[in-house]
Design an enzyme around this catalytic site. Structure first.
Site, PDB file in Angstrom:
ATOM      1  N   LYS A 281     -11.815  18.697 -12.194  1.00 45.09           N
ATOM      2  CA  LYS A 281     -12.837  18.860 -13.244  1.00 45.09           C
ATOM      3  C   LYS A 281     -13.323  20.299 -13.370  1.00 45.09           C
ATOM      4  O   LYS A 281     -13.343  20.873 -14.462  1.00 45.09           O
ATOM      5  CB  LYS A 281     -14.038  17.946 -12.946  1.00 45.09           C
ATOM      6  CG  LYS A 281     -13.711  16.470 -12.861  1.00 45.09           C
ATOM      7  CD  LYS A 281     -14.937  15.640 -12.559  1.00 45.09           C
ATOM      8  CE  LYS A 281     -15.507  15.890 -11.173  1.00 45.09           C
ATOM      9  NZ  LYS A 281     -14.599  15.460 -10.081  1.00 45.09           N
TER      10      LYS A 281
ATOM     11  N   TYR B  46     -20.314  12.579   4.615  1.00 51.92           N
ATOM     12  CA  TYR B  46     -18.889  12.304   4.786  1.00 51.92           C
ATOM     13  C   TYR B  46     -18.556  11.915   6.228  1.00 51.92           C
ATOM     14  O   TYR B  46     -17.551  11.242   6.474  1.00 51.92           O
ATOM     15  CB  TYR B  46     -18.056  13.514   4.353  1.00 51.92           C
ATOM     16  CG  TYR B  46     -17.938  13.630   2.851  1.00 51.92           C
ATOM     17  CD1 TYR B  46     -17.513  12.564   2.079  1.00 51.92           C
ATOM     18  CD2 TYR B  46     -18.263  14.810   2.196  1.00 51.92           C
ATOM     19  CE1 TYR B  46     -17.424  12.659   0.707  1.00 51.92           C
ATOM     20  CE2 TYR B  46     -18.170  14.922   0.812  1.00 51.92           C
ATOM     21  CZ  TYR B  46     -17.750  13.838   0.077  1.00 51.92           C
ATOM     22  OH  TYR B  46     -17.649  13.929  -1.288  1.00 51.92           O
TER      23      TYR B  46
ATOM     24  N   ASP C  21     -18.736  20.200 -15.973  1.00 52.33           N
ATOM     25  CA  ASP C  21     -17.763  19.517 -15.124  1.00 52.33           C
ATOM     26  C   ASP C  21     -18.324  18.232 -14.522  1.00 52.33           C
ATOM     27  O   ASP C  21     -17.786  17.703 -13.554  1.00 52.33           O
ATOM     28  CB  ASP C  21     -17.264  20.451 -14.008  1.00 52.33           C
ATOM     29  CG  ASP C  21     -18.334  20.769 -12.973  1.00 52.33           C
ATOM     30  OD1 ASP C  21     -19.528  20.512 -13.226  1.00 52.33           O
ATOM     31  OD2 ASP C  21     -17.971  21.287 -11.888  1.00 52.33           O
TER      32      ASP C  21
END
Length: 211
Positions: free
Chosen positions: A13, A43, A82
């Site tokens: 993107k 994460y 984006d």
């Protein structure tokens, strides 16, 4: 004219937005994800840090969009972003549960009323294998332990989201698996022309072959 590019992590993107900027003489709005202090922890342990991560992203994206989008559009400029504000709730639906999800939804709904919708959504689609390969190639430190199952789940969520109308915003879907718009100028030009055609931004060459 406000064009937003969307797609799963690693699809390209930001890269595409940067590459299209000079062709459209556009202003560009990029997501500021690196400022999220919870991202690396998320994460490593998604369940523990999901709520903090989502709330930070929600407020950060809200303030950025409320400040920048109206200013750019009121100046009569073309804007390429984006990301969309809507993506935040898509991630939240995967990462949050129960009371945390309900709290998030209430806040997102209140904030979304004040956010301008794009005139065109460009959805970059890619298979999970392609996404995992691109994530590995860009080698961001906090993405090195990215789980394939998580990307697969995100991919399914994006496909579901873009299978339905979104606030009457037209959607241009581009299959990026066979494309290399970073290194092949022909592929990049094809994407530019499709966007021009759908958004009615001259000049464009109608019906260029593009998956």
């Amino acid at each position: 004219m406000y064009i937003a590019i969307e797609g799963v992590i690693g699809v390209g993107k930001t890269t595409l937005a940067r590459l299209l900027q000079p062709a459209f003489s556009a202003d560009i709005l990029l997501e500021i994800f690196e400022e999220n202090p919870f991202l690396s922890d998320f994460y490593a342990d998604r369940e523990r840090y999901a709520f903090q991560t989502q709330i930070f992203f929600l407020l950060s994206r809200y303030h950025q969009q409320r400040r920048s989008v109206p200013e750019i559009l009121s100046a009569g400029k073309l804007l390429i972003s984006d990301y969309t504000f809507a993506k935040d709730s898509l991630f939240a639906s995967i990462n949050l549960r129960n009371d945390e999800l309900e709290t998030y939804k209430s806040l997102h709904e209140a904030l979304a009323e004040k956010i301008a919708l794009p005139d065109l959504l460009v959805y970059l689609r890619a298979g999970t294998d392609t996404l995992m390969s691109r994530i590995a190639t860009r080698d961001r430190s906090y993405e090195r332990n990215m789980e394939r199952d998580y990307i697969e789940t995100l991919n399914g969520a994006y496909e579901d989201f873009f299978s339905r109308p979104y606030e009457n915003v037209p959607v241009l879907t581009i299959d990026t698996d066979p494309l290399d718009f970073v290194h092949d100028p022909v592929h990049l030009k094809q994407i530019e022309n499709r966007i021009r055609e759908v958004a009615n931004l001259t000049p464009f060459q109608a019906q260029l072959p593009l998956a």
